[in-house]
Enzyme design. Structure first.
Site, short mmCIF file in Angstrom:
data_model
loop_
_atom_site.label_atom_id
_atom_site.label_comp_id
_atom_site.label_asym_id
_atom_site.label_seq_id
_atom_site.Cartn_x
_atom_site.Cartn_y
_atom_site.Cartn_z
N HIS A 82 -50.04 15.32 -76.97
CA HIS A 82 -50.91 15.34 -76.19
C HIS A 82 -52.40 15.60 -76.66
O HIS A 82 -52.66 16.19 -77.73
CB HIS A 82 -51.12 16.44 -75.17
CG HIS A 82 -52.00 16.52 -74.06
ND1 HIS A 82 -51.98 15.64 -72.75
CD2 HIS A 82 -53.14 17.18 -74.00
CE1 HIS A 82 -52.91 16.04 -72.16
NE2 HIS A 82 -53.74 16.94 -72.77
N ASP A 161 -51.68 22.09 -60.51
CA ASP A 161 -52.58 21.80 -61.39
C ASP A 161 -53.40 20.80 -61.01
O ASP A 161 -54.92 20.65 -61.10
CB ASP A 161 -52.25 21.58 -62.64
CG ASP A 161 -53.01 20.82 -63.70
OD1 ASP A 161 -54.12 21.80 -63.96
OD2 ASP A 161 -53.09 19.99 -64.01
N ARG A 168 -61.83 22.02 -59.88
CA ARG A 168 -62.51 22.77 -61.00
C ARG A 168 -63.63 21.70 -61.40
O ARG A 168 -64.56 22.06 -61.84
CB ARG A 168 -61.72 22.91 -62.01
CG ARG A 168 -60.75 24.39 -62.05
CD ARG A 168 -59.83 24.58 -63.19
NE ARG A 168 -60.05 24.33 -64.32
CZ ARG A 168 -59.50 23.77 -65.35
NH1 ARG A 168 -58.36 23.35 -65.15
NH2 ARG A 168 -60.11 23.68 -66.32
N SER A 183 -53.80 24.50 -67.69
CA SER A 183 -53.63 23.12 -67.23
C SER A 183 -52.84 22.34 -67.96
O SER A 183 -52.08 21.54 -67.42
CB SER A 183 -55.32 22.53 -66.85
OG SER A 183 -55.21 21.23 -66.46
N LYS A 187 -48.61 21.16 -67.41
CA LYS A 187 -48.11 19.59 -67.06
C LYS A 187 -47.13 19.19 -68.31
O LYS A 187 -46.07 18.65 -68.13
CB LYS A 187 -49.35 18.72 -67.20
CG LYS A 187 -50.10 18.78 -65.95
CD LYS A 187 -51.25 17.80 -65.89
CE LYS A 187 -52.25 18.12 -66.94
NZ LYS A 187 -53.68 18.18 -66.38
N1 URA Z 1 -57.41 18.17 -69.34
C1 URA Z 1 -56.52 18.84 -68.33
O1 URA Z 1 -55.56 18.27 -68.08
N2 URA Z 1 -57.15 20.04 -67.92
C2 URA Z 1 -58.03 20.44 -68.19
O2 URA Z 1 -58.42 21.72 -67.75
C3 URA Z 1 -59.04 19.89 -69.23
C4 URA Z 1 -58.40 18.84 -69.70
#
Ligand code: URA
Length: 435
Positions: A82, A161, A168, A183, A187
């Site tokens: 990621h 999320d 957000r 966040s 995931k």
């Molecule tokens: N990417 C995400 O998935 N969440 C965040 O809070 C910032 C970047």
């Protein structure tokens, strides 16, 4: 639990208990807490911060707010990767076939881009017919058969999320370290891989502008991953200027293909080698960095990484011919150079601004509903430290609309800073965070 009481507690600098965070996330996911109260909570967290225990609780509550992907049907160690996102970041497109060609199973979930940083899914859709809208069964089967699959984030993975991130995004509460870490990691934990390699960007084109903040974010995410039983490692890498030279969906895919042929830009190829090294070690395909680097080089040199990309594209409905002939990727109607208006050395590039140029050309999404023009973008000919003469091209711009091209050109020229003496860019790899 009264949401009002929790907001007061956090506003006053208190620490929420795991039970309180669990209840809050469960109720918010079920639609029992209104967005205005959750917005107040996010702002209170933004200013007051979260303790490590609160961050763990939030991550776990969001990870368990929907389905936890079951990858037990895939034999061996499944590795995910990621990136915290940046301009010209096409790493997954080159890296996943490289690593899969070395025998490590890649089961990855990706998102679409919003704003000026593109998403892997949009980029992959440059291959005519390619889809990431596949179900879990097909995902698992494909990883077992060819060693790699990338599927779109489903609504059932960490739905808390999904809701919170959207909130957000419009309440100026994205750039808080604990909120970003929880966040991303919620995931990653829900998507089921055994090991996670994180690419945490630092610099003007990244969420975290300073190295100090980027390392702190990396440490927070590595701790969260390891606590959840996933082997997690983070590479902190430069995002003070775009990665590689191409910015824009199909243009980035072409650069990823060039890289798999051994002809990519050195910074991008180097980042793929570094991330790939830790993916091979995490996946059990190499015992040392040297061994991993050798394997990654071999799959580029013998063409097996490029063939793996073609196999992957075909398995997900795309046209594999476009891997070998990139003229089959979407092509822009207008191709023009942007010449420098003065002579000098490139001392700085406002990285975000280059992403915005691609967005202005139509290559990104202003809102979730925007359509993306896959063919447009820029290819940079000069990067930090390079010398340029007056009139010499700084970049080639690919557009389909003259007015958009002119808007992007004006913005682009302001993003390049020239000086009289050579400047050097910082190292691409700023460090590795293991524990
Ligand atoms: N990417 C995400 O998935 N969440 C965040 O809070 C910032 C970047």
């Amino acid at each position: 639990m009264r949401m009002y009481d929790l907001i007061v507690k956090k506003r006053n600098g208190g620490v929420l208990s795991t039970a309180e965070i669990d209840d809050m996330i469960r109720a918010y996911t079920a639609g029992q807490i209104p967005d205005y109260q959750m917005s107040a909570m996010m702002m209170a967290i933004y200013f007051r911060g979260m303790s490590p225990e609160e961050t763990v609780a939030l991550t776990m509550a969001m990870a368990h707010s929907g389905d936890m992907m079951d990858l037990s049907g895939i034999a061996g160690i499944k590795v995910d990767k990621h990136s915290t996102g940046g301009v010209g970041d096409k790493t997954s497109i080159a890296l996943t076939p490289m690593v899969a060609a070395c025998g490590v199973k890649i089961a990855k979930m990706s998102g679409r881009g919003l704003g000026h940083t593109g998403g892997t899914i949009d980029k992959l859709e440059s291959f005519p017919g390619f889809t990431t809208g596949i179900d879990a069964e097909r995902f698992v089967r494909q990883v077992n058969e060819i060693g790699v699959s990338i599927m779109g984030q489903t609504a059932d993975i960490a739905p808390a999320d999904k809701k919170l991130y959207a909130l957000r995004d419009v309440t100026a509460t994205v750039d808080n370290m604990s909120l970003i870490a929880s966040s991303i990691m919620s995931k990653k934990l829900a998507s089921g891989a055994d090991a996670i390699v994180l690419d945490v960007k630092t610099g003007s084109g990244a969420f975290m502008k300073t190295e100090e903040d980027s390392f702190a974010l990396a440490r927070e995410m590595v701790t969260l991953g390891n606590m959840a039983g996933k082997k997690t490692i983070a590479v902190v890498s430069d995002m003070d200027q775009p990665l590689g030279r191409a910015v824009g969906n199909a243009l980035e895919v072409r650069e990823a293909v060039d890289t798999l042929r051994g002809e990519g830009p050195e910074d991008f190829a180097g980042l793929c080698r570094t991330l790939g090294t830790y993916m091979l070690i995490a996946g059990g395909a190499a015992d040392s960095e040297q061994e991993a680097a050798g394997k990654l080089q071999a799959v580029v040199e013998d063409g097996s990484a490029l063939r793996k990309l073609a196999e992957f594209v075909e398995a997900q409905g795309g046209d594999p011919k476009a891997v070998y002939d990139t003229s089959l990727l979407p092509q822009a109607g207008i191709v023009e150079e942007i010449g420098s208006v003065q002579e000098g050395y490139v001392t700085k590039i406002d990285c975000d601004e280059i992403g915005i140029c691609s967005l202005l050309l139509g290559g990104g999404r202003e809102t979730k509903e925007s359509a993306v023009d896959l063919s447009v973008g820029l290819v940079l000919h000069k990067k930090v430290g390079d010398h340029v003469r007056t009139g010499e091209p700084l970049a080639t711009v690919y557009a389909n609309d003259r007015a958009k091209l002119e808007a992007a050109r004006a913005r682009f020229l302001k993003a390049y800073h020239l000086g009289d003496s050579p400047a050097s860019s910082g190292p691409l790899i700023r460090g590795i965070v293991r524990e």
